[in-house]
Design a protein around this motif. Sequence first.
Motif, mmCIF file in Angstrom:
data_model
loop_
_atom_site.group_PDB
_atom_site.id
_atom_site.type_symbol
_atom_site.label_atom_id
_atom_site.label_comp_id
_atom_site.label_asym_id
_atom_site.label_seq_id
_atom_site.Cartn_x
_atom_site.Cartn_y
_atom_site.Cartn_z
ATOM 1 N N ILE A 195 0.862 -1.176 0.000
ATOM 2 C CA ILE A 195 0.000 0.000 0.000
ATOM 3 C C ILE A 195 0.897 1.225 0.000
ATOM 4 N N THR A 196 0.644 2.154 -0.922
ATOM 5 C CA THR A 196 1.487 3.346 -1.032
ATOM 6 C C THR A 196 0.629 4.602 -1.106
ATOM 7 N N ALA A 197 1.193 5.677 -0.549
ATOM 8 C CA ALA A 197 0.609 7.013 -0.657
ATOM 9 C C ALA A 197 1.773 7.978 -0.510
ATOM 10 N N GLY A 198 1.955 8.828 -1.500
ATOM 11 C CA GLY A 198 3.105 9.727 -1.476
ATOM 12 C C GLY A 198 4.380 8.908 -1.392
ATOM 13 N N GLU A 199 5.259 9.256 -0.461
ATOM 14 C CA GLU A 199 6.507 8.521 -0.264
ATOM 15 C C GLU A 199 6.370 7.384 0.741
ATOM 16 N N ALA A 200 5.227 7.266 1.400
ATOM 17 C CA ALA A 200 5.023 6.262 2.442
ATOM 18 C C ALA A 200 4.537 4.943 1.846
ATOM 19 N N ALA A 201 4.888 3.851 2.515
ATOM 20 C CA ALA A 201 4.467 2.519 2.072
ATOM 21 C C ALA A 201 4.179 1.648 3.285
ATOM 22 N N ALA A 202 3.318 0.673 3.093
ATOM 23 C CA ALA A 202 2.973 -0.297 4.126
ATOM 24 C C ALA A 202 2.699 -1.630 3.445
ATOM 25 N N VAL A 203 2.692 -2.672 4.243
ATOM 26 C CA VAL A 203 2.355 -4.011 3.764
ATOM 27 C C VAL A 203 1.246 -4.541 4.656
ATOM 28 N N ALA A 204 0.242 -5.169 4.040
ATOM 29 C CA ALA A 204 -0.875 -5.730 4.795
ATOM 30 C C ALA A 204 -1.365 -6.988 4.098
ATOM 31 N N GLN A 205 -1.938 -7.882 4.870
ATOM 32 C CA GLN A 205 -2.533 -9.092 4.319
ATOM 33 C C GLN A 205 -3.862 -8.735 3.661
ATOM 34 N N SER A 206 -4.067 -9.167 2.423
ATOM 35 C CA SER A 206 -5.345 -8.927 1.744
ATOM 36 C C SER A 206 -6.106 -10.240 1.634
ATOM 37 N N GLU A 207 -7.405 -10.119 1.523
ATOM 38 C CA GLU A 207 -8.244 -11.299 1.374
ATOM 39 C C GLU A 207 -9.385 -10.995 0.418
ATOM 40 N N ALA A 208 -9.880 -12.042 -0.211
ATOM 41 C CA ALA A 208 -11.037 -11.893 -1.089
ATOM 42 C C ALA A 208 -12.278 -11.758 -0.215
ATOM 43 N N ALA A 209 -13.175 -10.873 -0.611
ATOM 44 C CA ALA A 209 -14.425 -10.654 0.114
ATOM 45 C C ALA A 209 -15.599 -10.976 -0.811
#
Length: 148
Positions: A79-93
């Motif tokens: 996940i990114t916004a501007g210069e920041a980034a993160a990692v997260a677990q995604s799942e199908a809904a």
Amino acid sequence: MITILAAAAALGLFGQNAVAVPAEAAWTWTLYADDAPVVLANEVPDTANLRTTLECSPGSSVARLTLYGGEPATGMARITAGEAAAVAQSEAARGGALRLALRTDHPVFAAFGVSGRLGVAVGEQRRTVEVPAAHLAKLRRFAELCSG
């Protein structure tokens, strides 16, 4: 007679176009903060049409992001916004949606609140959430209500 029919047909078409709303103009961002959970939705109001929802329990500092449409994907999301980034677990809904959670006190969420643009990549799939400047106050209010 043919001229009258042509004029009537033209008026009929003009009348339809005069009241038709472009499909894109019907989409908006709406903040539902009266009850728990707090929800910020990119939707066509009064329909079941959703592109994106951000949902949280007030004070939890965790936003659940759901992206509708596209191909569902599971795994680690960048996940990114501007210069920041993160990692997260995604799942199908349900309905082929993609769901993940993101802390509202994370720098990527803060950057999202400033720019209104959030990128989500899962494998080869890339999706973008865009909140126009006119609706950024709703995004910031959502973050404020969610933060603990």
